[in-house]
Design a protein around this motif. Structure first.
Motif, PDB file in Angstrom:
ATOM      1  N   PHE A  25       0.835  -1.203   0.000  1.00 13.43           N
ATOM      2  CA  PHE A  25       0.000   0.000   0.000  1.00 13.43           C
ATOM      3  C   PHE A  25       0.872   1.257   0.000  1.00 13.43           C
ATOM      4  N   ALA A  26       1.921   1.266   0.804  1.00 14.28           N
ATOM      5  CA  ALA A  26       2.806   2.428   0.891  1.00 14.28           C
ATOM      6  C   ALA A  26       3.459   2.749  -0.450  1.00 14.28           C
ATOM      7  N   ALA A  27       3.713   1.735  -1.267  1.00 17.21           N
ATOM      8  CA  ALA A  27       4.309   1.973  -2.591  1.00 17.21           C
ATOM      9  C   ALA A  27       3.332   2.697  -3.520  1.00 17.21           C
ATOM     10  N   TRP A  28       2.032   2.638  -3.229  1.00 18.20           N
ATOM     11  CA  TRP A  28       1.023   3.405  -3.972  1.00 18.20           C
ATOM     12  C   TRP A  28       0.922   4.817  -3.418  1.00 18.20           C
ATOM     13  N   ALA A  29       1.104   4.965  -2.110  1.00 17.08           N
ATOM     14  CA  ALA A  29       0.848   6.241  -1.434  1.00 17.08           C
ATOM     15  C   ALA A  29       2.030   7.201  -1.477  1.00 17.08           C
ATOM     16  N   ASP A  30       3.241   6.688  -1.562  1.00 17.14           N
ATOM     17  CA  ASP A  30       4.445   7.524  -1.536  1.00 17.14           C
ATOM     18  C   ASP A  30       4.731   8.069  -2.935  1.00 17.14           C
ATOM     19  N   PRO A  31       4.766   9.397  -3.109  1.00 15.45           N
ATOM     20  CA  PRO A  31       4.964   9.967  -4.447  1.00 15.45           C
ATOM     21  C   PRO A  31       6.248   9.505  -5.145  1.00 15.45           C
ATOM     22  N   ALA A  32       7.360   9.424  -4.417  1.00 14.63           N
ATOM     23  CA  ALA A  32       8.624   9.022  -5.051  1.00 14.63           C
ATOM     24  C   ALA A  32       8.575   7.564  -5.501  1.00 14.63           C
ATOM     25  N   ALA A  33       8.064   6.689  -4.633  1.00 17.35           N
ATOM     26  CA  ALA A  33       7.968   5.277  -4.998  1.00 17.35           C
ATOM     27  C   ALA A  33       7.009   5.091  -6.168  1.00 17.35           C
ATOM     28  N   LYS A  34       5.847   5.725  -6.122  1.00 17.70           N
ATOM     29  CA  LYS A  34       4.859   5.568  -7.196  1.00 17.70           C
ATOM     30  C   LYS A  34       5.422   6.063  -8.524  1.00 17.70           C
ATOM     31  N   ALA A  35       6.139   7.167  -8.510  1.00 19.17           N
ATOM     32  CA  ALA A  35       6.733   7.681  -9.750  1.00 19.17           C
ATOM     33  C   ALA A  35       7.701   6.669 -10.346  1.00 19.17           C
ATOM     34  N   ARG A  36       8.478   5.974  -9.502  1.00 18.21           N
ATOM     35  CA  ARG A  36       9.456   5.004 -10.011  1.00 18.21           C
ATOM     36  C   ARG A  36       8.775   3.843 -10.722  1.00 18.21           C
ATOM     37  N   TRP A  37       7.725   3.271 -10.130  1.00 20.42           N
ATOM     38  CA  TRP A  37       7.149   2.056 -10.715  1.00 20.42           C
ATOM     39  C   TRP A  37       6.001   2.325 -11.664  1.00 20.42           C
ATOM     40  N   PHE A  38       5.388   3.478 -11.592  1.00 20.99           N
ATOM     41  CA  PHE A  38       4.205   3.744 -12.392  1.00 20.99           C
ATOM     42  C   PHE A  38       4.480   4.663 -13.573  1.00 20.99           C
ATOM     43  N   ALA A  39       5.232   5.725 -13.356  1.00 19.46           N
ATOM     44  CA  ALA A  39       5.335   6.777 -14.365  1.00 19.46           C
ATOM     45  C   ALA A  39       6.395   6.512 -15.426  1.00 19.46           C
ATOM     46  N   GLY A  40       7.498   5.962 -15.053  1.00 17.03           N
ATOM     47  CA  GLY A  40       8.590   5.801 -16.009  1.00 17.03           C
ATOM     48  C   GLY A  40       9.519   7.009 -15.963  1.00 17.03           C
ATOM     49  N   ALA A  41      10.731   6.794 -16.390  1.00 13.77           N
ATOM     50  CA  ALA A  41      11.779   7.803 -16.256  1.00 13.77           C
ATOM     51  C   ALA A  41      11.511   9.080 -17.042  1.00 13.77           C
ATOM     52  N   ALA A  42      10.869   8.992 -18.192  1.00 12.88           N
ATOM     53  CA  ALA A  42      10.688  10.167 -19.050  1.00 12.88           C
ATOM     54  C   ALA A  42       9.391  10.928 -18.764  1.00 12.88           C
ATOM     55  N   ALA A  43       8.574  10.447 -17.837  1.00 16.57           N
ATOM     56  CA  ALA A  43       7.259  11.047 -17.594  1.00 16.57           C
ATOM     57  C   ALA A  43       7.330  12.103 -16.490  1.00 16.57           C
ATOM     58  N   GLU A  44       6.342  12.990 -16.502  1.00 15.04           N
ATOM     59  CA  GLU A  44       6.115  13.929 -15.406  1.00 15.04           C
ATOM     60  C   GLU A  44       5.017  13.322 -14.549  1.00 15.04           C
ATOM     61  N   HIS A  45       5.248  13.238 -13.249  1.00 18.18           N
ATOM     62  CA  HIS A  45       4.283  12.579 -12.366  1.00 18.18           C
ATOM     63  C   HIS A  45       4.005  13.452 -11.150  1.00 18.18           C
ATOM     64  N   GLU A  46       2.718  13.589 -10.822  1.00 17.99           N
ATOM     65  CA  GLU A  46       2.279  14.308  -9.624  1.00 17.99           C
ATOM     66  C   GLU A  46       1.326  13.392  -8.871  1.00 17.99           C
ATOM     67  N   LEU A  47       1.440  13.350  -7.531  1.00 15.71           N
ATOM     68  CA  LEU A  47       0.565  12.508  -6.734  1.00 15.71           C
ATOM     69  C   LEU A  47       0.133  13.239  -5.471  1.00 15.71           C
TER      70      LEU A  47
END
Length: 158
Positions: A25-47
Motif C-alpha cells: 500500500f505504501a508503494a502506492w501512497a508515496d509519491p517518489a515510490a509511485k513515480a518510479r514504478w508507475f510513471a517511467g523515467a521520461a514522464a512527469e508525475h504528480e501525486l
C-alpha cells in the motif's frame, strides 16, 4: 457515419507480492515510490494521495503523441483498498474513462493484490487489450519496486 465508437470492458488482475500489505500500500501512497514504478523515467508525475486528491502522469506514446493520465481518488482505506477514476487523453482527445478498485489482502507473509478496472474506450483511440497489458506492466514494476527494499530495511533504498 461519424466515426465515433464506444467500447466497454472490465478486466481483473491478481498479483502476489512477498511484502506485507502495509508495504505494498505504501508503494502506492508515496509519491517518489509511485513515480518510479508507475510513471517511467521520461514522464512527469504528480501525486496527491488522499480522498479527493489527484494523480497526473504526462508522457509520450512511442509515436510522439502526448499522453495525459489523470486520476481522482474516491476511497482510500489504509492497507486495504483504493478506489479511483481516471481519464486518458491522447493529445487533446479523450481516449478512455475508467473506474479502478485495488484491494490489498494478506497472503501468508505477503500480499494478494486484486485490481479491477471498468473502462469505456472512445473512438478506437485505445483498445481494452492495450490497457490491460499496460496495467499488467506497471504491476510488474510495483513488484520490482518492492524488491528494492523499504527504507530502513537491510538492502533497502528509499
Amino acid at each position: 457515419m461519424t466515426g465515433r465508437s464506444v467500447t466497454r470492458a472490465t478486466f481483473g488482475l491478481e498479483r502476489l507480492y512477498p511484502a506485507p500489505p502495509a508495504r505494498v500500500f505504501a508503494a502506492w501512497a508515496d509519491p517518489a515510490a509511485k513515480a518510479r514504478w508507475f510513471a517511467g523515467a521520461a514522464a512527469e508525475h504528480e501525486l496527491d494521495f488522499r480522498v479527493g486528491g489527484r494523480e497526473v502522469n504526462r508522457g509520450r506514446h512511442e509515436e510522439g503523441t502526448a499522453l495525459t493520465y489523470t486520476s481522482v481518488y474516491h476511497d482510500i482505506v489504509t492497507d486495504e483498498r483504493i478506489v479511483y477514476s481516471s481519464i486518458l487523453h491522447a493529445g487533446k482527445n479523450l481516449s478512455t474513462v475508467s473506474l479502478t478498485t485495488v484491494e490489498f489482502g494478506p497472503d501468508g507473509e505477503g500480499t494478494r493484490l486484486l485490481l479491477t478496472e471498468q473502462a469505456t474506450f472512445l473512438d478506437g483511440r485505445e483498445e481494452p487489450a492495450w490497457r490491460e497489458q499496460g496495467t499488467a506492466d506497471w504491476l510488474e514494476g510495483l513488484g520490482a519496486e518492492l524488491l528494492r527494499g523499504a527504507p530502513g530495511e537491510p538492502g533497502g533504498r528509499g
